[in-house]
Write an enzyme that holds these catalytic residues in place. Structure first.
Site, PDB file in Angstrom:
ATOM      1  N   LYS A 135      12.146  35.032   7.930  1.00  0.00           N
ATOM      2  CA  LYS A 135      11.773  35.552   9.253  1.00  0.00           C
ATOM      3  C   LYS A 135      13.055  36.006   9.949  1.00  0.00           C
ATOM      4  O   LYS A 135      14.132  35.435   9.725  1.00  0.00           O
ATOM      5  CB  LYS A 135      11.110  34.431  10.063  1.00  0.00           C
ATOM      6  CG  LYS A 135      10.840  34.740  11.524  1.00  0.00           C
ATOM      7  CD  LYS A 135       9.732  35.762  11.704  1.00  0.00           C
ATOM      8  CE  LYS A 135       9.492  36.085  13.184  1.00  0.00           C
ATOM      9  NZ  LYS A 135       8.572  37.224  13.355  1.00  0.00           N
ATOM     10  N   ASN A 172       0.127  42.518  15.727  1.00  0.00           N
ATOM     11  CA  ASN A 172       0.794  41.269  16.080  1.00  0.00           C
ATOM     12  C   ASN A 172       1.777  41.485  17.216  1.00  0.00           C
ATOM     13  O   ASN A 172       2.341  42.573  17.389  1.00  0.00           O
ATOM     14  CB  ASN A 172       1.532  40.673  14.870  1.00  0.00           C
ATOM     15  CG  ASN A 172       2.923  41.248  14.710  1.00  0.00           C
ATOM     16  OD1 ASN A 172       3.875  40.811  15.370  1.00  0.00           O
ATOM     17  ND2 ASN A 172       3.077  42.254  13.858  1.00  0.00           N
ATOM     18  N   MET A 193       4.207  38.573  17.817  1.00  0.00           N
ATOM     19  CA  MET A 193       4.611  37.183  17.583  1.00  0.00           C
ATOM     20  C   MET A 193       5.701  36.745  18.570  1.00  0.00           C
ATOM     21  O   MET A 193       5.722  35.599  19.018  1.00  0.00           O
ATOM     22  CB  MET A 193       5.123  37.013  16.152  1.00  0.00           C
ATOM     23  CG  MET A 193       4.138  37.461  15.071  1.00  0.00           C
ATOM     24  SD  MET A 193       2.578  36.603  15.144  1.00  0.00           S
ATOM     25  CE  MET A 193       3.071  34.993  14.549  1.00  0.00           C
ATOM     26  N   LEU A 246       9.040  36.808  17.876  1.00  0.00           N
ATOM     27  CA  LEU A 246      10.165  36.204  17.152  1.00  0.00           C
ATOM     28  C   LEU A 246      10.166  34.675  17.096  1.00  0.00           C
ATOM     29  O   LEU A 246      11.205  34.047  17.323  1.00  0.00           O
ATOM     30  CB  LEU A 246      11.502  36.695  17.735  1.00  0.00           C
ATOM     31  CG  LEU A 246      11.950  38.086  17.289  1.00  0.00           C
ATOM     32  CD1 LEU A 246      13.098  38.593  18.184  1.00  0.00           C
ATOM     33  CD2 LEU A 246      12.408  38.076  15.831  1.00  0.00           C
ATOM     34  N   CYS A 306      12.296  45.193  16.219  1.00  0.00           N
ATOM     35  CA  CYS A 306      11.256  44.296  16.722  1.00  0.00           C
ATOM     36  C   CYS A 306      10.642  44.894  17.987  1.00  0.00           C
ATOM     37  O   CYS A 306      11.337  45.100  18.973  1.00  0.00           O
ATOM     38  CB  CYS A 306      11.803  42.914  17.038  1.00  0.00           C
ATOM     39  SG  CYS A 306      10.537  41.878  17.822  1.00  0.00           S
ATOM     40  N   ILE A 333       8.802  50.651   6.494  1.00  0.00           N
ATOM     41  CA  ILE A 333       8.980  50.646   7.936  1.00  0.00           C
ATOM     42  C   ILE A 333       8.627  49.276   8.522  1.00  0.00           C
ATOM     43  O   ILE A 333       7.883  48.515   7.904  1.00  0.00           O
ATOM     44  CB  ILE A 333       8.048  51.700   8.623  1.00  0.00           C
ATOM     45  CG1 ILE A 333       6.592  51.443   8.238  1.00  0.00           C
ATOM     46  CG2 ILE A 333       8.472  53.099   8.265  1.00  0.00           C
ATOM     47  CD1 ILE A 333       5.549  52.308   8.960  1.00  0.00           C
ATOM     48  N   ASN A 334       9.140  48.997   9.702  1.00  0.00           N
ATOM     49  CA  ASN A 334       8.622  47.888  10.470  1.00  0.00           C
ATOM     50  C   ASN A 334       7.236  48.301  11.003  1.00  0.00           C
ATOM     51  O   ASN A 334       6.795  49.431  10.793  1.00  0.00           O
ATOM     52  CB  ASN A 334       9.578  47.562  11.628  1.00  0.00           C
ATOM     53  CG  ASN A 334       9.479  46.100  12.047  1.00  0.00           C
ATOM     54  OD1 ASN A 334       8.384  45.536  12.121  1.00  0.00           O
ATOM     55  ND2 ASN A 334      10.610  45.483  12.322  1.00  0.00           N
ATOM     56  N   SER A 335       6.580  47.372  11.669  1.00  0.00           N
ATOM     57  CA  SER A 335       5.244  47.688  12.183  1.00  0.00           C
ATOM     58  C   SER A 335       5.302  48.902  13.128  1.00  0.00           C
ATOM     59  O   SER A 335       6.341  49.210  13.703  1.00  0.00           O
ATOM     60  CB  SER A 335       4.658  46.472  12.894  1.00  0.00           C
ATOM     61  OG  SER A 335       5.544  46.025  13.884  1.00  0.00           O
ATOM     62  N   GLY A 391       1.409  48.815   4.526  1.00  0.00           N
ATOM     63  CA  GLY A 391       0.099  49.166   3.980  1.00  0.00           C
ATOM     64  C   GLY A 391      -0.097  48.892   2.509  1.00  0.00           C
ATOM     65  O   GLY A 391      -0.971  49.486   1.874  1.00  0.00           O
ATOM     66  N   THR A 397       1.032  42.312   5.897  1.00  0.00           N
ATOM     67  CA  THR A 397      -0.352  41.950   6.259  1.00  0.00           C
ATOM     68  C   THR A 397      -1.124  41.344   5.077  1.00  0.00           C
ATOM     69  O   THR A 397      -1.797  40.320   5.231  1.00  0.00           O
ATOM     70  CB  THR A 397      -1.097  43.193   6.806  1.00  0.00           C
ATOM     71  OG1 THR A 397      -0.404  43.659   7.971  1.00  0.00           O
ATOM     72  CG2 THR A 397      -2.532  42.853   7.183  1.00  0.00           C
TER      73      THR A 397
END
Ligand code: DHB
Length: 308
Positions: free
Chosen positions: A44, A68, A70, A72, A127, A189-191, A247, A269
């Site tokens: 993480k 999400n 979250m 961090l 983030c 990629i990040n989200s 994905g 995911t």
């Protein structure tokens, strides 16, 4: 079937690993990844202090993906620095993901984590979920300054986790930064940040933080992920390896990322939804897919996407 790969000189016996954030916060989760068929253990994103993260509900899976925010949640870098030597028992590369709220945070964490020598450092510039803190990756100059500072304090290979970009001009600007800083790999990629998923029956958002806005992952972001892998592959060629993420639900999705130019693939995911047995299934599906198409290794198809 050879699924092995190499990222910045680090050999991975298989090209699949967890995406940072997915089942990788606690020691128990990291050890479970160690015991799974994942080719590496990714932590993480760690911050200077431990964090409980945002209020719940903060992750919701839905048909086609997940959202999400979250915030961090993590144990703080000192805890991961202690844990990393023990994670070596699993005999696979360890990727330390670092985040921060200001430049000095990243430098402090990078210095300390470099001491315990994970195999790779993944600097998270993307983030989307901290209220009032824009993603650094969307500020090209700030990204370059920060990466240069971190580069100066680490000896292990340093890579960058980037947010999705939606315009070729941005891919070009970032590629310039990556070349000048000489990063060792990129993860894309990040989200897809600051999306909104709602429940029309309840006339409500589905996650609590930030009024329901959060990072999108899973199947619906695959075309955005593939576009970013492909765009950076075309700009960087094979001198900066790409870890594709976004994905990936099936062996075929892994193949698609690699065709676009990825040297390895992270699972977010699908790992959260299915747990660590996802690696076994994806490996089986990927081997079958490659075999049917006459490939004997994953690297044989890297970047080989045809254009019309
Ligand atoms: C979080 C989400 C991200 O997409 C990321 O890159 C880092 C942290 C989070 O909300 O915890």
């Amino acid at each position: 079937m050879d699924l092995s790969t190499n990222i910045a000189g680090v050999q991975l016996s298989t090209c699949l690993m967890n995406a940072s954030g997915a089942r990788c916060v606690s020691q128990d989760e990291l050890e479970r990844l160690g015991g799974s068929l994942a080719g590496a253990i990714v932590t993480k994103s760690m911050t200077p202090q431990s964090r409980a993260g945002n209020p719940e509900p903060r992750y919701v899976g839905f048909e086609g993906g997940s959202i999400n925010s979250m915030g961090l949640p993590n144990l703080g870098y000192a805890a991961y620095a202690k844990m990393i030597p023990g994670l070596r028992q699993f005999g696979k590369p360890i990727v330390a993901s670092i985040a921060g709220f200001q430049m000095d945070d990243f430098v402090e964490i990078a210095k300390a984590i470099n001491e315990v020598k994970p195999d790779l450092l993944e600097v998270n510039l993307s983030c989307p979920n901290i209220p009032g803190k824009p993603q650094i990756g969307y500020d090209v100059e700030a990204s370059e300054r920060l990466l240069n500072k971190i580069r100066n304090v680490v000896s292990i290979p340093m890579g960058v986790k980037l947010p999705p970009y939606f315009d070729p001009a941005h891919h070009e600007m970032l590629a310039g930064v990556l070349d000048r800083v000489k990063v060792s790999f990129i993860t894309v990629i990040n989200s897809v940040g600051n999306a909104l998923v709602i429940d029309p029956d309840k006339e409500s958002v589905v996650i609590k933080p930030k009024g329901g806005f959060g990072g999108l992952g899973g199947r619906i972001i695959k075309p955005v992920a593939l576009a970013n892998v492909r765009a950076f592959w075309k700009l960087l060629g094979d001198h900066i390896p790409i870890i594709g993420t976004g994905g990936v639900e099936t062996g075929r999705d892994v193949f698609e990322h690699v065709l676009c130019g990825a040297s390895a693939v992270q699972i977010g995911t699908a790992l959260v939804e299915e747990d660590i047995s996802v690696f076994e299934r994806l490996e089986r599906e990927l081997k079958q897919w490659l075999q049917q198409r006459g490939y004997s290794s994953i690297m044989a198809c890297r970047g080989k996407l045809k254009e019309l």
